[in-house]
Design a protein around this motif. Structure first.
Motif, PDB file in Angstrom:
ATOM      1  N   VAL A  17       6.006 -55.348 -46.729  1.00 50.24           N
ATOM      2  CA  VAL A  17       5.592 -55.017 -45.358  1.00 50.24           C
ATOM      3  C   VAL A  17       4.333 -55.786 -44.987  1.00 50.24           C
ATOM      4  O   VAL A  17       3.493 -56.081 -45.831  1.00 50.24           O
ATOM      5  CB  VAL A  17       5.388 -53.498 -45.141  1.00 50.24           C
ATOM      6  CG1 VAL A  17       6.642 -52.714 -45.445  1.00 50.24           C
ATOM      7  CG2 VAL A  17       4.204 -52.978 -45.900  1.00 50.24           C
ATOM      8  N   LEU A  19       1.139 -55.586 -42.502  1.00 50.85           N
ATOM      9  CA  LEU A  19       0.388 -54.662 -41.659  1.00 50.85           C
ATOM     10  C   LEU A  19      -0.233 -55.394 -40.473  1.00 50.85           C
ATOM     11  O   LEU A  19      -0.378 -56.625 -40.500  1.00 50.85           O
ATOM     12  CB  LEU A  19      -0.690 -53.978 -42.494  1.00 50.85           C
ATOM     13  CG  LEU A  19      -0.137 -53.045 -43.578  1.00 50.85           C
ATOM     14  CD1 LEU A  19      -1.276 -52.502 -44.421  1.00 50.85           C
ATOM     15  CD2 LEU A  19       0.654 -51.917 -42.977  1.00 50.85           C
ATOM     16  N   ILE A  80      -1.688 -47.243 -38.059  1.00 53.49           N
ATOM     17  CA  ILE A  80      -1.177 -47.903 -39.263  1.00 53.49           C
ATOM     18  C   ILE A  80       0.017 -47.125 -39.800  1.00 53.49           C
ATOM     19  O   ILE A  80       1.064 -47.695 -40.115  1.00 53.49           O
ATOM     20  CB  ILE A  80      -2.281 -48.017 -40.336  1.00 53.49           C
ATOM     21  CG1 ILE A  80      -3.352 -49.003 -39.877  1.00 53.49           C
ATOM     22  CG2 ILE A  80      -1.689 -48.439 -41.681  1.00 53.49           C
ATOM     23  CD1 ILE A  80      -4.624 -48.946 -40.693  1.00 53.49           C
ATOM     24  N   ALA A  83       3.137 -47.596 -37.699  1.00 52.35           N
ATOM     25  CA  ALA A  83       3.796 -48.874 -37.954  1.00 52.35           C
ATOM     26  C   ALA A  83       4.605 -48.820 -39.240  1.00 52.35           C
ATOM     27  O   ALA A  83       5.749 -49.295 -39.295  1.00 52.35           O
ATOM     28  CB  ALA A  83       2.754 -49.992 -38.022  1.00 52.35           C
ATOM     29  N   LEU A  84       4.051 -48.222 -40.287  1.00 50.44           N
ATOM     30  CA  LEU A  84       4.754 -48.129 -41.568  1.00 50.44           C
ATOM     31  C   LEU A  84       5.993 -47.244 -41.494  1.00 50.44           C
ATOM     32  O   LEU A  84       6.974 -47.474 -42.197  1.00 50.44           O
ATOM     33  CB  LEU A  84       3.805 -47.602 -42.649  1.00 50.44           C
ATOM     34  CG  LEU A  84       2.699 -48.559 -43.070  1.00 50.44           C
ATOM     35  CD1 LEU A  84       1.638 -47.828 -43.877  1.00 50.44           C
ATOM     36  CD2 LEU A  84       3.274 -49.727 -43.855  1.00 50.44           C
ATOM     37  N   GLU A  90       8.184 -55.747 -38.958  1.00 46.30           N
ATOM     38  CA  GLU A  90       7.648 -56.288 -40.202  1.00 46.30           C
ATOM     39  C   GLU A  90       6.772 -55.312 -40.976  1.00 46.30           C
ATOM     40  O   GLU A  90       6.531 -55.497 -42.153  1.00 46.30           O
ATOM     41  CB  GLU A  90       6.902 -57.592 -39.942  1.00 46.30           C
ATOM     42  CG  GLU A  90       5.674 -57.463 -39.082  1.00 46.30           C
ATOM     43  CD  GLU A  90       5.010 -58.799 -38.820  1.00 46.30           C
ATOM     44  OE1 GLU A  90       5.532 -59.843 -39.246  1.00 46.30           O
ATOM     45  OE2 GLU A  90       3.946 -58.789 -38.173  1.00 46.30           O
ATOM     46  N   SER A  91       6.316 -54.237 -40.329  1.00 48.81           N
ATOM     47  CA  SER A  91       5.519 -53.219 -41.014  1.00 48.81           C
ATOM     48  C   SER A  91       6.356 -52.037 -41.481  1.00 48.81           C
ATOM     49  O   SER A  91       5.840 -51.116 -42.110  1.00 48.81           O
ATOM     50  CB  SER A  91       4.413 -52.697 -40.086  1.00 48.81           C
ATOM     51  OG  SER A  91       3.542 -53.729 -39.710  1.00 48.81           O
TER      52      SER A  91
END
Length: 149
Positions: A17, A19, A80, A83-84, A90-91
């Motif tokens: 991943v 960030l 953050i 996004a994960l 992409e995260s």
């Protein structure tokens, strides 16, 4: 399945991943660490169901992974984490683990398992780890594979 190898392979899959700019890299561990540097993804508890098929053919692991972000700035830590936990991008941990499934007819986790699937994310909340609080979530990853290895 060799549980330690599966744990490490899940962490390796998460390592891809990317960030958001300025955040740094996601630390990925195949074990529960004593201390952490955020953001961090680690493989925690493993529940095992033996003998899903006869003759030790298939076992099932339900792997609880955690992702934790800093609470130094509540808003940026949650961004953050958002996004994960997104389903794509992409995260996205979901997208990273989907790649680790392999293509059609391929074994998952580089041949360590028949298949894996990130089933759900739960517990988006504050977590205490080694005496400090972090914003985080738990990811439930189902892994199925040969019970004879």
């Amino acid at each position: 399945m060799q549980i330690s190898l599966v744990r490490d392979a899940i962490a390796d899959a998460a390592r891809v991943v990317v960030l958001p700019a300025g955040v740094g890299k996601l630390q990925c561990l195949g074990f529960t660490p004593d201390s952490i540097v955020t953001p961090v993804f680690f493989v925690g508890e493993v529940d095992i169901t033996f003998d899903k098929t006869m003759g030790r053919g298939t076992d099932e692991l339900m792997v609880t992974c955690r992702v934790l972000a800093s609470r130094a700035d509540d808003r940026s830590g949650q961004r953050i984490l958002d996004a994960l936990l997104s389903g794509a991008g992409e995260s996205s941990l979901k997208q990273a683990l989907e790649v680790a499934r392999g293509g059609p007819g391929e074994l998952a986790l580089g041949g360590l398992a028949d298949d894996l699937h990130l089933e759900r994310v739960a517990g988006y909340r504050w977590y205490e780890h080694a005496g400090a609080s972090y914003i985080g979530a738990e990811l439930a990853v189902k892994v199925i594979g040969d019970g004879r290895t």
